[in-house]
Design an enzyme around this catalytic site. Structure first.
Site, PDB file in Angstrom:
ATOM      1  N   ASN A 244       0.431  24.076  25.933  1.00 25.71           N
ATOM      2  CA  ASN A 244       1.180  24.292  26.836  1.00 25.71           C
ATOM      3  C   ASN A 244       2.554  23.281  26.611  1.00 25.71           C
ATOM      4  O   ASN A 244       3.134  22.813  27.546  1.00 25.71           O
ATOM      5  CB  ASN A 244       0.658  24.039  28.331  1.00 25.71           C
ATOM      6  CG  ASN A 244       1.413  24.285  29.365  1.00 25.71           C
ATOM      7  OD1 ASN A 244       1.513  23.628  30.572  1.00 25.71           O
ATOM      8  ND2 ASN A 244       2.223  25.237  29.285  1.00 25.71           N
TER       9      ASN A 244
ATOM     10  N   CYS B  96      -0.498  29.244  26.536  1.00 27.27           N
ATOM     11  CA  CYS B  96      -0.906  29.117  25.244  1.00 27.27           C
ATOM     12  C   CYS B  96      -1.892  28.203  25.302  1.00 27.27           C
ATOM     13  O   CYS B  96      -2.568  27.807  25.876  1.00 27.27           O
ATOM     14  CB  CYS B  96       0.557  29.039  24.494  1.00 27.27           C
ATOM     15  SG  CYS B  96       0.917  27.054  24.865  1.00 27.27           S
TER      16      CYS B  96
ATOM     17  N   ASP C 240       2.330  30.517  16.977  1.00 22.10           N
ATOM     18  CA  ASP C 240       2.349  29.087  17.386  1.00 22.10           C
ATOM     19  C   ASP C 240       3.449  28.533  16.475  1.00 22.10           C
ATOM     20  O   ASP C 240       3.129  28.311  15.218  1.00 22.10           O
ATOM     21  CB  ASP C 240       1.187  28.449  17.322  1.00 22.10           C
ATOM     22  CG  ASP C 240       1.301  26.756  17.795  1.00 22.10           C
ATOM     23  OD1 ASP C 240       2.106  26.467  18.124  1.00 22.10           O
ATOM     24  OD2 ASP C 240       0.088  26.423  18.364  1.00 22.10           O
TER      25      ASP C 240
ATOM     26  N   CYS D 253       4.695  24.659  23.495  1.00 21.01           N
ATOM     27  CA  CYS D 253       5.638  25.221  22.957  1.00 21.01           C
ATOM     28  C   CYS D 253       5.929  26.555  23.402  1.00 21.01           C
ATOM     29  O   CYS D 253       6.990  26.807  23.935  1.00 21.01           O
ATOM     30  CB  CYS D 253       5.161  25.199  21.457  1.00 21.01           C
ATOM     31  SG  CYS D 253       5.221  23.826  20.506  1.00 21.01           S
ATOM     32  N   ARG D 254       4.954  27.623  23.211  1.00 26.34           N
ATOM     33  CA  ARG D 254       5.010  28.925  23.628  1.00 26.34           C
ATOM     34  C   ARG D 254       5.190  29.067  25.057  1.00 26.34           C
ATOM     35  O   ARG D 254       5.899  29.944  25.781  1.00 26.34           O
ATOM     36  CB  ARG D 254       4.061  29.766  23.011  1.00 26.34           C
ATOM     37  CG  ARG D 254       4.348  29.657  21.345  1.00 26.34           C
ATOM     38  CD  ARG D 254       2.885  30.273  20.899  1.00 26.34           C
ATOM     39  NE  ARG D 254       1.705  29.554  21.019  1.00 26.34           N
ATOM     40  CZ  ARG D 254       0.601  30.112  20.781  1.00 26.34           C
ATOM     41  NH1 ARG D 254       0.458  31.308  20.024  1.00 26.34           N
ATOM     42  NH2 ARG D 254      -0.419  29.043  20.916  1.00 26.34           N
ATOM     43  N   SER D 255       4.108  28.708  25.858  1.00 28.26           N
ATOM     44  CA  SER D 255       4.217  29.073  27.318  1.00 28.26           C
ATOM     45  C   SER D 255       5.222  28.393  28.015  1.00 28.26           C
ATOM     46  O   SER D 255       5.632  28.917  29.200  1.00 28.26           O
ATOM     47  CB  SER D 255       2.940  28.667  27.953  1.00 28.26           C
ATOM     48  OG  SER D 255       2.431  27.428  27.665  1.00 28.26           O
TER      49      SER D 255
END
Length: 155
Positions: free
Chosen positions: A11, A8, A124, A13-15
């Site tokens: 690095n 993301c 995001d 939140c999402r990934s």
């Protein structure tokens, strides 16, 4: 051995959420010796930091532990070391395509291509409320199942 890198922007939140969820699924299936998992960001905003506390809290409520993860930035050798490099959204995919070495053989695509949802990007949640983190988890769980089914056919 197969290897997967989730990517993301920062690095945090999402990934890392994808990293934690997919690792848990790999462990549950007894495949930790056959599938390596990592995450990174296309930007250097948060290098060395743990995941956003809202991501970690939402993940923890569903039984995923993100506490050992630390943010890092994608580097050129990632394209040699990983079999799958999966972006959370089109902007990060474009950034990855721009930095991809010409001789790279890693699969490069969107993570949600492996999901059974109608969305193509993991949004995001950073600037939103708690529901955004829950939605990210829903999407990531769906894509993780599909990705693991795909990889298991290659093992």
């Amino acid at each position: 051995m197969k290897s997967v890198l989730f990517v993301c922007l920062g690095n945090i939140c999402r990934s890392p959420t994808a990293d934690g969820v997919f690792k848990a699924l790999v462990e549950e299936r007894g495949l930790t010796d056959q599938i390596a998992v990592d995450s990174a960001g296309t930007a250097a905003y948060h290098i060395g930091n743990p995941p956003d506390s809202r991501s970690a809290d939402a993940a923890q409520k569903r039984g995923y532990d993100l506490s050992s993860l630390r943010a890092r930035q994608v580097i050129a050798t990632d394209f040699e070391q990983f079999d799958y490099i999966l972006a959370m959204d089109n902007e990060n995919l474009a950034n990855l395509q721009a930095m991809r070495p010409n001789n790279a053989t890693a699969y490069l695509g969107l993570f949600l291509d492996f999901a059974t949802v109608s969305e193509d990007e993991v949004p995001d949640p950073y600037y939103g409320g708690g529901q955004g983190f829950e939605h990210v988890l829903d999407l990531v769980e769906s894509a993780s199942v599909g990705l693991l089914q795909h990889i298991e056919k290659e093992l």
